[in-house]
Design an enzyme around this catalytic site. Sequence first.
Site, PDB file in Angstrom:
ATOM      1  CG  ASP A 112      -2.015   0.903   1.285  1.00 31.94           C
ATOM      2  OD1 ASP A 112      -2.574   1.223   0.249  1.00 31.94           O
ATOM      3  OD2 ASP A 112      -2.350   1.369   2.396  1.00 31.94           O
ATOM      4  CB  VAL A 162      -9.165  -5.603  -1.318  1.00 29.54           C
ATOM      5  CG1 VAL A 162      -9.410  -4.843  -2.606  1.00 29.54           C
ATOM      6  CG2 VAL A 162      -7.698  -5.514  -0.930  1.00 29.54           C
TER       7      VAL A 162
END
Length: 194
Positions: A112, A162
């Site tokens: 990320d 997610v």
Amino acid sequence: MKPCSTTRRPDDMKILFSAARIRRRLDRLAEEIAHHVSNRELIIVAILKGSYVFLADLSRSLARQDIHVIVDFLGISSYGSGTTSSGKVRIRHDLSIPLKGKPVLLLDDILDTGLTLRHATDLLRRRGAHNIRTCVLLDKPARRRIPIEADHVGFTVADTFVVGYGLDYNNRYRHLPHIAELRAGSKPAVRTGT
Ligand code: 5GP
Ligand code: MG
């Protein structure tokens, strides 16, 4: 068979990668990784908790490539509370096997901001690992805060939250066999970052 929990909240979840698609991708990833293994043996350091399902399946895909896997875990988190990364990284669970002079594959569920992977790579280097390669199941390049890429990537995703296949929201949904986007309305107030 009882339906899995996604079927209880159909509007909140959109399946991005099915179990079958993940399985096929992992077999290709294992072939890719095997090319870089010199003596058929590989230490995998998996970052807890999110990568445990990925680790289980990838290590069996690697076994089919005749690679013997030794597994260790690193509990590390770049998130405090809130929806954005605090920039601070904490070690929650340390390594248990010596890595000095060993080639290591560092595994995480999702790349990320990059803080976790950067910190973990630096830690492995300080512990004497040599030839550190990195592998993430998912890459979210839009959110990167520091310039870092993984050597092996399963799938690239857009800037959405997610869950499933090891990834959680407040410690839920890790058991899902697929990866799904948690849609608006059910967006996380707190990212657990584990
Ligand atoms: P980074 O340090 O790269 O910002 O953080 C990586 C960690 O943040 C991942 O290991 C994961 O625990 C968490 N994370 C980042 N994006 C997501 C996401 O979309 N879903 C979930 N469940 N966790 C995420
Ligand atoms: Mg994680």
